[in-house]
Design an enzyme around this catalytic site. Structure first.
Site, PDB file in Angstrom:
ATOM      1  CB  CYS A 273      -0.946  -0.001   1.185  1.00  0.00           C
ATOM      2  SG  CYS A 273      -2.249  -1.228   0.993  1.00  0.00           S
ATOM      3  CE  LYS A 276      -2.287  -0.523  -3.873  1.00  0.00           C
ATOM      4  NZ  LYS A 276      -3.342   0.421  -3.622  1.00  0.00           N
ATOM      5  CE  LYS A 334       2.199  -5.020   9.021  1.00  0.00           C
ATOM      6  NZ  LYS A 334       1.372  -3.934   9.482  1.00  0.00           N
TER       7      LYS A 334
HETATM    8  N1  LIG Z   1      -3.428  -5.178   1.885  1.00  0.00           N
HETATM    9  C1  LIG Z   1      -3.721  -4.192   2.731  1.00  0.00           C
HETATM   10  O1  LIG Z   1      -3.223  -4.136   3.845  1.00  0.00           O
HETATM   11  C2  LIG Z   1      -4.694  -3.113   2.326  1.00  0.00           C
HETATM   12  C3  LIG Z   1      -5.127  -2.198   3.293  1.00  0.00           C
HETATM   13  C4  LIG Z   1      -6.030  -1.208   2.916  1.00  0.00           C
HETATM   14  C5  LIG Z   1      -6.478  -1.137   1.604  1.00  0.00           C
HETATM   15  N2  LIG Z   1      -6.024  -2.021   0.677  1.00  0.00           N
HETATM   16  C6  LIG Z   1      -6.549  -1.921  -0.692  1.00  0.00           C
HETATM   17  O2  LIG Z   1      -7.531  -2.942  -0.871  1.00  0.00           O
HETATM   18  C7  LIG Z   1      -7.499  -3.444  -2.213  1.00  0.00           C
HETATM   19  C8  LIG Z   1      -7.267  -4.944  -2.193  1.00  0.00           C
HETATM   20  O3  LIG Z   1      -5.995  -5.188  -1.642  1.00  0.00           O
HETATM   21  P1  LIG Z   1      -5.543  -6.657  -1.222  1.00  0.00           P
HETATM   22  O4  LIG Z   1      -4.248  -6.501  -0.506  1.00  0.00           O
HETATM   23  O5  LIG Z   1      -6.670  -7.358  -0.539  1.00  0.00           O
HETATM   24  O6  LIG Z   1      -5.325  -7.320  -2.664  1.00  0.00           O
HETATM   25  P2  LIG Z   1      -5.109  -8.864  -2.985  1.00  0.00           P
HETATM   26  O7  LIG Z   1      -4.294  -8.919  -4.219  1.00  0.00           O
HETATM   27  O8  LIG Z   1      -4.641  -9.589  -1.759  1.00  0.00           O
HETATM   28  O9  LIG Z   1      -6.585  -9.406  -3.293  1.00  0.00           O
HETATM   29  C9  LIG Z   1      -7.326  -9.012  -4.400  1.00  0.00           C
HETATM   30  C10 LIG Z   1      -8.231 -10.162  -4.799  1.00  0.00           C
HETATM   31  O10 LIG Z   1      -9.101  -9.720  -5.839  1.00  0.00           O
HETATM   32  C11 LIG Z   1      -9.288 -10.810  -6.734  1.00  0.00           C
HETATM   33  N3  LIG Z   1      -9.794 -10.334  -8.017  1.00  0.00           N
HETATM   34  C12 LIG Z   1      -9.132  -9.676  -9.011  1.00  0.00           C
HETATM   35  N4  LIG Z   1      -9.956  -9.403 -10.033  1.00  0.00           N
HETATM   36  C13 LIG Z   1     -11.179  -9.888  -9.684  1.00  0.00           C
HETATM   37  C14 LIG Z   1     -12.433  -9.901 -10.324  1.00  0.00           C
HETATM   38  N5  LIG Z   1     -12.622  -9.376 -11.532  1.00  0.00           N
HETATM   39  N6  LIG Z   1     -13.471 -10.487  -9.692  1.00  0.00           N
HETATM   40  C15 LIG Z   1     -13.306 -11.047  -8.464  1.00  0.00           C
HETATM   41  N7  LIG Z   1     -12.123 -11.049  -7.798  1.00  0.00           N
HETATM   42  C16 LIG Z   1     -11.080 -10.483  -8.407  1.00  0.00           C
HETATM   43  C17 LIG Z   1      -7.918 -11.435  -6.822  1.00  0.00           C
HETATM   44  O11 LIG Z   1      -7.992 -12.748  -7.327  1.00  0.00           O
HETATM   45  C18 LIG Z   1      -7.478 -11.368  -5.355  1.00  0.00           C
HETATM   46  O12 LIG Z   1      -7.851 -12.525  -4.646  1.00  0.00           O
HETATM   47  C19 LIG Z   1      -6.407  -2.655  -2.920  1.00  0.00           C
HETATM   48  O13 LIG Z   1      -6.990  -1.549  -3.544  1.00  0.00           O
HETATM   49  C20 LIG Z   1      -5.531  -2.177  -1.773  1.00  0.00           C
HETATM   50  O14 LIG Z   1      -4.861  -0.988  -2.085  1.00  0.00           O
HETATM   51  C21 LIG Z   1      -5.153  -3.022   1.014  1.00  0.00           C
END
Ligand SMILES: NC(=O)c1ccc[n+]([C@@H]2O[C@H](COP(=O)([O-])OP(=O)(O)OC[C@H]3O[C@@H](n4cnc5c(N)ncnc54)[C@H](O)[C@@H]3O)[C@@H](O)[C@H]2O)c1
Length: 485
Positions: A273, A276, A334
């Protein structure tokens, strides 16, 4: 309420699981069939292979088939759904902008299904993904394109910290809802009813654009704290004699106006995060014709920090990495997660390989499978074959000339004794996390200790360690390497 969570990664899975604990009917949908099969099994090891968060696998197993359902096919289940949460990955493009392709695929697919539904009850589509400011508006226009009726859009950014996702979802410090209509606010208030009047949890209702901006400003401010301490505190304590880093932090943060969070020095903040999101905010502001000097400086410091200890090893300790064997301890970005996205260890391993090390012996308590996946690609880079994977820190240290601590796993705090029992001086310990409280024991036993936020401490006798390059001159740290623009 009937809820569909789209995307079941680090955000979607904890969110779906915790909502199901509150008795909502939650369907978690993903296009990744192997991931969904792992969740459907209810088996902790299989679930943790994808998202390793304390307590999460238990919640999934407890609610599976009762309140929580997993699927790779939402065609048949959209009817009667009250709220959709979009938790799709939004990675960075090379120019710093956000790659919206996964998100766009998901919302077009959803729009197609919602455009044909029979039951026209109100449905709210909520962005939980971190998306550029204006995306709720984009979501709205895509739904209109597909002829969807009686819907609202909202932004409800996620603030959880990895390693603490369950607690972060159960007891967040805030819930931010950005929506346009009172009706949609009301639906989301019902959904989050357990948080609305909570004494400690701030429940904020605002515009979609403000909610989207809150997420970006929060993350970039957090990274600013980290980069401030790395770029100012650590530099001072490395360059000037007799400054105690820990005392410096206590003295400065005693002021109630100054954040204690972020007042640690490290080899940079990784994870999917911070990097990006700050790049995306720079891109968005630049497109709006605004200056971004402070954000650019924060980003540069953080990137530089990830490998600069390798440069210090060369220029201060005169360590010649060519043909050496180095242990890298801690691979996740981490502690308490297996996530290696943007981890400092990726940069460290790359820097070591480019310096000609003979071998890298890697160890992490949770991220070994992740590491094998990251580096198993001989076609991409045959140098990755020089990495070997070990079950314990002791095994990784065995037979090495130096070690690098990259992650703040608690078990590394006792490493000083392990090092002494496993490796003989001359030996260089590079500590990217200031993890060794009893480093003085190591130094007096002849080991060299190079921490972030402190000067190089030579083991005795300092002058004739054979790993040093003869005649190499130490350059001022600021000039060691070009900081990317
Ligand atoms: N990881 C964190 O700590 C965190 C914290 C706050 C916000 N975010 C934000 O949340 C969002 C998700 O992050 P994440 O870390 O969970 O990502 P991730 O890559 O772990 O998970 C995303 C999931 O979405 C699925 N996906 C992709 N295209 C799809 C579709 N068309 N239909 C259904 N599923 C689909 C993928 O297969 C994957 O399982 C991002 O925008 C990120 O910036 C992440």
């Amino acid at each position: 309420m009937k809820i569909i969570v789209i995307g079941t990664g680090y955000v979607g899975l904890p969110h779906a699981a915790v909502l199901s604990e509150y008795g909502h009917e939650v369907h978690a949908y993903d296009i990744d069939a192997t991931r969904i099969a792992a969740y459907q099994s209810g088996d902790a090891d299989s679930i943790e292979r994808y998202v390793n968060e304390p307590g999460l696998a238990d919640i999934v197993a407890e609610n599976l088939g009762r309140y929580l359902f997993f699927t790779t096919d939402i065609n048949g289940i959209v009817e009667g759904t009250d709220v959709f949460f979009l938790c799709i990955n939004t990675p960075p493009n090379r120019d710093g902008s956000t790659d919206m392709s996964y998100y766009l695929d998901a919302i077009h697919h959803l729009g197609g299904l919602l455009g044909q539904r029979q039951n026209q009850q109100r449905v709210v589509l909520v962005n939980k993904s971190t998306v550029p400011i204006g995306t709720a508006r984009l979501l709205e226009s895509v739904m209109r394109e597909h002829g969807v009726e009686n819907f609202g859009v909202a932004s409800n950014p996620e603030f959880l910290a990895q390693g603490n996702a369950v607690e972060g979802s159960r007891r967040p410090d805030r819930i931010v809802i950005g929506a346009d209509t009172a009706e949609d606010m009301q639906i989301l208030r019902r959904l989050y009813s357990q948080f609305v009047n909570h004494v400690r949890i701030r429940y904020l209702e605002t515009t979609p654009e403000t909610a989207e901006a809150i997420k970006y400003v929060s993350n970039t401010l957090l990274l600013t704290y980290i980069s401030f301490w790395n770029g100012v505190g650590a530099r001072l304590a490395e360059a000037m004699p007799n400054i105690r880093m820990e005392d410096l932090k206590v003295g400065v943060t005693a002021d109630a106006r100054i954040s204690t969070w972020g007042s640690y020095v490290s080899n940079g903040a990784g994870g999917s995060c911070f990097g990006k999101d700050i790049q995306s905010l720079i891109y968005q502001l630049n497109r709006a014709g605004r200056k971004t000097d402070i954000l650019q400086a924060v980003y540069n410091i953080n990137e530089y920090q990830k490998t600069y200890l390798i440069d210090r090893a060369i220029h201060e300790a005169h360590f010649n990495f060519n043909q050496k064997t180095v242990a890298v301890l801690g691979l996740s970005f981490k502690k308490r997660t297996n996530d290696m996205r943007d981890s400092a260890a990726l940069g460290v391993v790359g820097a070591l390989l480019s310096r000609g090390v003979r071998a890298i012996r890697a160890y992490d308590p949770l991220a070994m499978d992740e590491a094998r996946r990251s580096w198993f690609n001989p076609d991409k880079n045959h140098l990755f074959e020089r990495i070997s994977y070990h079950e314990t820190a002791v095994e990784a240290i065995d037979g090495t000339d130096a070690l690098y601590i990259s992650t703040d796993w608690e078990e590394f705090r006792g490493l000083a004794r392990t090092i002494q029992a496993t490796a003989r001086p001359p030996y260089l310990v590079m500590d990217g996390r200031r993890m060794l409280p009893d480093f003085d024991m190591l130094v007096s036993a002849g080991y060299d200790y190079l921490p972030v936020g402190g000067p190089l401490l030579h083991g005795w006798p300092a002058s004739d360690a054979p790993y040093r390059e003869n005649g190499s001159t130490a350059a001022p740290i600021a000039e060691l390497r070009h900081v990317p623009a």
